[in-house]
Design an enzyme around this catalytic site. Structure first.
Site, short mmCIF file in Angstrom:
data_model
loop_
_atom_site.label_atom_id
_atom_site.label_comp_id
_atom_site.label_asym_id
_atom_site.label_seq_id
_atom_site.Cartn_x
_atom_site.Cartn_y
_atom_site.Cartn_z
N GLU A 176 16.55 92.04 69.98
CA GLU A 176 17.18 91.16 70.98
C GLU A 176 16.87 91.78 72.33
OE1 GLU A 176 18.77 88.43 70.07
OE2 GLU A 176 18.88 88.82 67.92
N CYS B 214 22.36 89.55 79.43
CA CYS B 214 21.01 89.25 78.92
C CYS B 214 20.65 87.80 79.10
CB CYS B 214 20.90 89.66 77.46
SG CYS B 214 22.05 88.82 76.38
P1 NAD Z 1 16.86 100.28 76.74
O1 NAD Z 1 15.76 99.67 75.96
O2 NAD Z 1 16.54 101.24 77.80
O3 NAD Z 1 17.87 101.04 75.75
C1 NAD Z 1 18.49 100.38 74.66
C2 NAD Z 1 18.89 101.40 73.62
O4 NAD Z 1 17.71 101.96 73.03
C3 NAD Z 1 19.67 102.58 74.16
O5 NAD Z 1 20.69 102.90 73.26
C4 NAD Z 1 18.63 103.68 74.25
O6 NAD Z 1 19.16 104.98 74.18
C5 NAD Z 1 17.81 103.38 73.02
N1 NAD Z 1 16.45 103.93 73.03
C6 NAD Z 1 15.71 104.36 74.07
N2 NAD Z 1 14.48 104.78 73.66
C7 NAD Z 1 14.45 104.59 72.32
C8 NAD Z 1 13.46 104.80 71.31
N3 NAD Z 1 12.26 105.27 71.60
N4 NAD Z 1 13.76 104.46 70.04
C9 NAD Z 1 14.96 103.94 69.72
N5 NAD Z 1 15.95 103.73 70.64
C10 NAD Z 1 15.70 104.04 71.91
O7 NAD Z 1 17.70 99.05 77.29
P2 NAD Z 1 18.92 99.10 78.28
O8 NAD Z 1 18.40 99.37 79.65
O9 NAD Z 1 19.99 99.97 77.71
O10 NAD Z 1 19.47 97.61 78.19
C11 NAD Z 1 19.15 96.58 79.06
C12 NAD Z 1 18.18 95.63 78.43
O11 NAD Z 1 18.77 95.07 77.24
C13 NAD Z 1 17.86 94.45 79.31
O12 NAD Z 1 16.48 94.19 79.25
C14 NAD Z 1 18.63 93.30 78.66
O13 NAD Z 1 18.10 92.02 78.91
C15 NAD Z 1 18.55 93.65 77.23
N6 NAD Z 1 19.60 92.97 76.48
C16 NAD Z 1 19.23 91.98 75.60
C17 NAD Z 1 20.21 91.29 74.90
C18 NAD Z 1 19.85 90.20 73.93
O14 NAD Z 1 20.70 89.86 73.13
N7 NAD Z 1 18.65 89.66 73.96
C19 NAD Z 1 21.56 91.60 75.10
C20 NAD Z 1 21.87 92.60 76.02
C21 NAD Z 1 20.90 93.29 76.70
#
Ligand code: NAD
Length: 515
Positions: free
Chosen positions: A248, A282
């Site tokens: 997502e 999001c």
């Molecule tokens: P991010 O991708 O930086 O981090 C998300 C999670 O992934 C965190 O817990 C992080 O620690 C973890 N992570 C980081 N590197 C990783 C790796 N290599 N392997 C596994 N996990 C890892 O995202 P963010 O900045 O925390 O969140 C914001 C983003 O999320 C925005 O782009 C937003 O649109 C999206 N989002 C999407 C939805 C949806 O339902 N489509 C909902 C909410 C947020």
């Protein structure tokens, strides 16, 4: 200035620690360890041990635990709200509606509806098979599911996938964002205190290293919510291991304001859609396309509404802080670039220096174009970006001119025309005459197209995504018609098969009746 800082290693220990600072005043609010591969593996092993007994319970028995967790959530409202607001700096009403309300709704909805979606399903087979065999699909749990969540909805985006995975009989290991770890940690507390057996729901803390350990570890599925960049890494790692994942991801949701839209309603939708949760939503509105005929009136109404908003961190306010430093930098860079390329700021357009922490003023921008990152890259900030278009076709073309495809909204008083337009929008969901609220409509699947994701959460498809649909097929005559009885092959057998083929597909009537 940062909200998450590395703490230098103490003594001989090589374990990393992160220091968290409040986005409201940048004062320290706690430290978390970064759990590495060995610790994560131990947690997954505990989950694997706990899972069979959990899966052996009926869905109804599992649902009782969700109901108890719902009671606790209601009892702990104040305490939970405080944690969410302190960690993220979001407005209390944002925390109440997006985190607590949606959390309560998820617990209650799936405790009520999961049983029918997870029940064994008898399937009538087609053609001749239906006379010979009976088929049932069993929706079996996968085992251990890893849930990785972001910081913008840290509680709900940890809780909701967990609820669905656990009601389906899986054990769950959650890795909340390092920016908002406690808002994820409380999910574990809630289920533990509701009596869920030890090991069924656990949280691991840390940053990308911890998330990657969960993906690489002995998990059976990863349910990831976050950015496109990390989503790609997760997908690559899962592909290598042939492990299913749902992604997502980010969005750049378009809003189309038609010539016959109710202007006040549309303006209210644009402001709320772009600014709730400080624009860090999001499925928030990121681009507004308004048809020229009504553009002046619409823009005026948007400006009026935005000027009325109160930004702050104490007492009553509508719009809070940007949740972390990295996001604030993205917002500033995008607005500066847009202005340099000719965009006009009608409201805001800068940091709110009076508030001290990570605050960006609610902003209205016009004269934006697709040459600007603010219209092509995810902004995730309190910005209403408005582009005037010639007509609805032009709006549609612009809306689809994006690598993202999470959600979209259309505003028109002619619902059938709006629906016809909606059918051509390249997005995972479309809302007509409302801001995007699909995530809260738990009956329907939520997911993105294009770069916005793969797979679904919610709805029957989302819930069943946490299962292995396993058909069990039984011969109605104790094996009399089993395929093995016609082996080895004979000439007579071939003649019979050919006769049968002609009987079934040889004319239109038999095709309709027998195939
Ligand atoms: P991010 O991708 O930086 O981090 C998300 C999670 O992934 C965190 O817990 C992080 O620690 C973890 N992570 C980081 N590197 C990783 C790796 N290599 N392997 C596994 N996990 C890892 O995202 P963010 O900045 O925390 O969140 C914001 C983003 O999320 C925005 O782009 C937003 O649109 C999206 N989002 C999407 C939805 C949806 O339902 N489509 C909902 C909410 C947020």
């Amino acid at each position: 200035m940062a909200v998450v800082e590395q703490v230098p290693a103490k003594g001989k220990s090589s374990a990393r620690t992160l220091l968290l600072k409040s986005p409201v005043d940048l004062k320290p609010i706690g430290e978390i360890p970064v759990q590495g591969r060995a610790e994560v593996d131990a947690v997954i092993a505990r989950a694997r041990q706990a899972q069979p007994a959990w899966a052996a319970l009926s869905v109804r028995e599992r649902a009782k635990y969700l109901e108890r967790a719902l009671d606790l959530l209601l009892e702990r409202q104040d305490q939970l709200l405080e944690i969410f607001v302190r960690e993220s700096g979001k407005a209390r009403m944002d925390a109440l509606l997006i985190e607590l309300w949606d959390g309560a709704d998820s617990l209650s909805f799936f405790s009520k509806h999961a049983e029918k979606w997870l029940a064994d399903e008898e399937v009538k087979l087609h053609g001749f098979l239906r006379f010979l065999k009976k088929a049932t699909i069993e929706y079996r749990p996968l085992g251990v599911v890893g849930v990785i969540s972001p910081w913008n909805g840290p509680f709900i985006l940890s809780l909701n996938p967990t609820v669905q995975a656990m009601i389906a009989g899986n054990a769950v290991v959650i890795k909340p964002s390092e920016v908002t770890p406690m808002s994820g940690k409380v999910v574990e507390d809630l289920f533990r205190d509701a009596g869920v057996p030890e090991g069924v729901v656990q949280v691991v803390l840390g940053d990308g290293e911890t998330g990657a350990a969960l993906v690489e570890g002995d998990t059976d599925k990863i349910s990831f919510t976050g950015s496109v960049r990390t989503g790609r890494l997760v997908a690559e790692a899962c592909a290598r291991q042939l492990k299913p994942c749902t992604l997502e991801l980010g969005g750049k949701d378009a809003m189309i304001v038609c010539a016959d839209a109710d202007i006040d309603t549309a303006a209210a939708g644009a402001v709320a859609g772009s600014l709730i949760n400080t624009g860090q939503y999001c499925s928030g509105t990121e681009r507004v396309y308004v048809v020229r005929e009504v553009a002046d009136a619409f823009i005026e109404a948007v400006v009026d509404r935005t000027r009325q908003l109160r930004q702050g961190h104490t007492g009553e306010f509508d719009i809070g802080a940007v949740f972390w430093q990295r996001q604030l930098e993205i917002i500033e860079t995008q607005v500066e670039e847009a202005v340099k390329k000719g965009a006009k700021v009608l409201v805001g357009g800068k940091r709110n220096e009076q508030l001290g922490g990570l605050f960006y003023e609610p902003t209205v921008l016009v004269d934006v174009t697709h040459d600007m990152a603010i219209m092509t890259e995810e902004t995730f900030g309190p910005i209403v970006a408005i582009m005037v278009v010639d007509d609805e076709e032009h709006a549609l073309q612009m809306a689809n001119d994006s690598r993202y495809g999470l959600g979209a909204t259309i505003w028109s008083q002619n619902v059938s025309r709006a629906r016809a337009l909606a059918r051509r929008v390249e997005a995972g969901s479309v809302c007509i005459n409302d801001m995007s609220m699909t995530y809260g409509a738990l009956e329907v699947p939520f997911g993105g197209r294009k770069d916005s994701g793969v797979g679904y959460v919610n709805g029957k498809a989302g819930l069943r995504g946490y299962t292995a649909p396993t058909p069990v097929i039984v011969d109605r005559y104790g094996g009399k018609y089993s395929a093995g009885r016609h082996y080895p092959y004979t000439e007579e057998g071939e003649t019979q098969v050919r006769k049968l083929m002609n009987l079934i597909w040889g004319n239109k009537i038999s095709r309709r009746l027998l195939s």
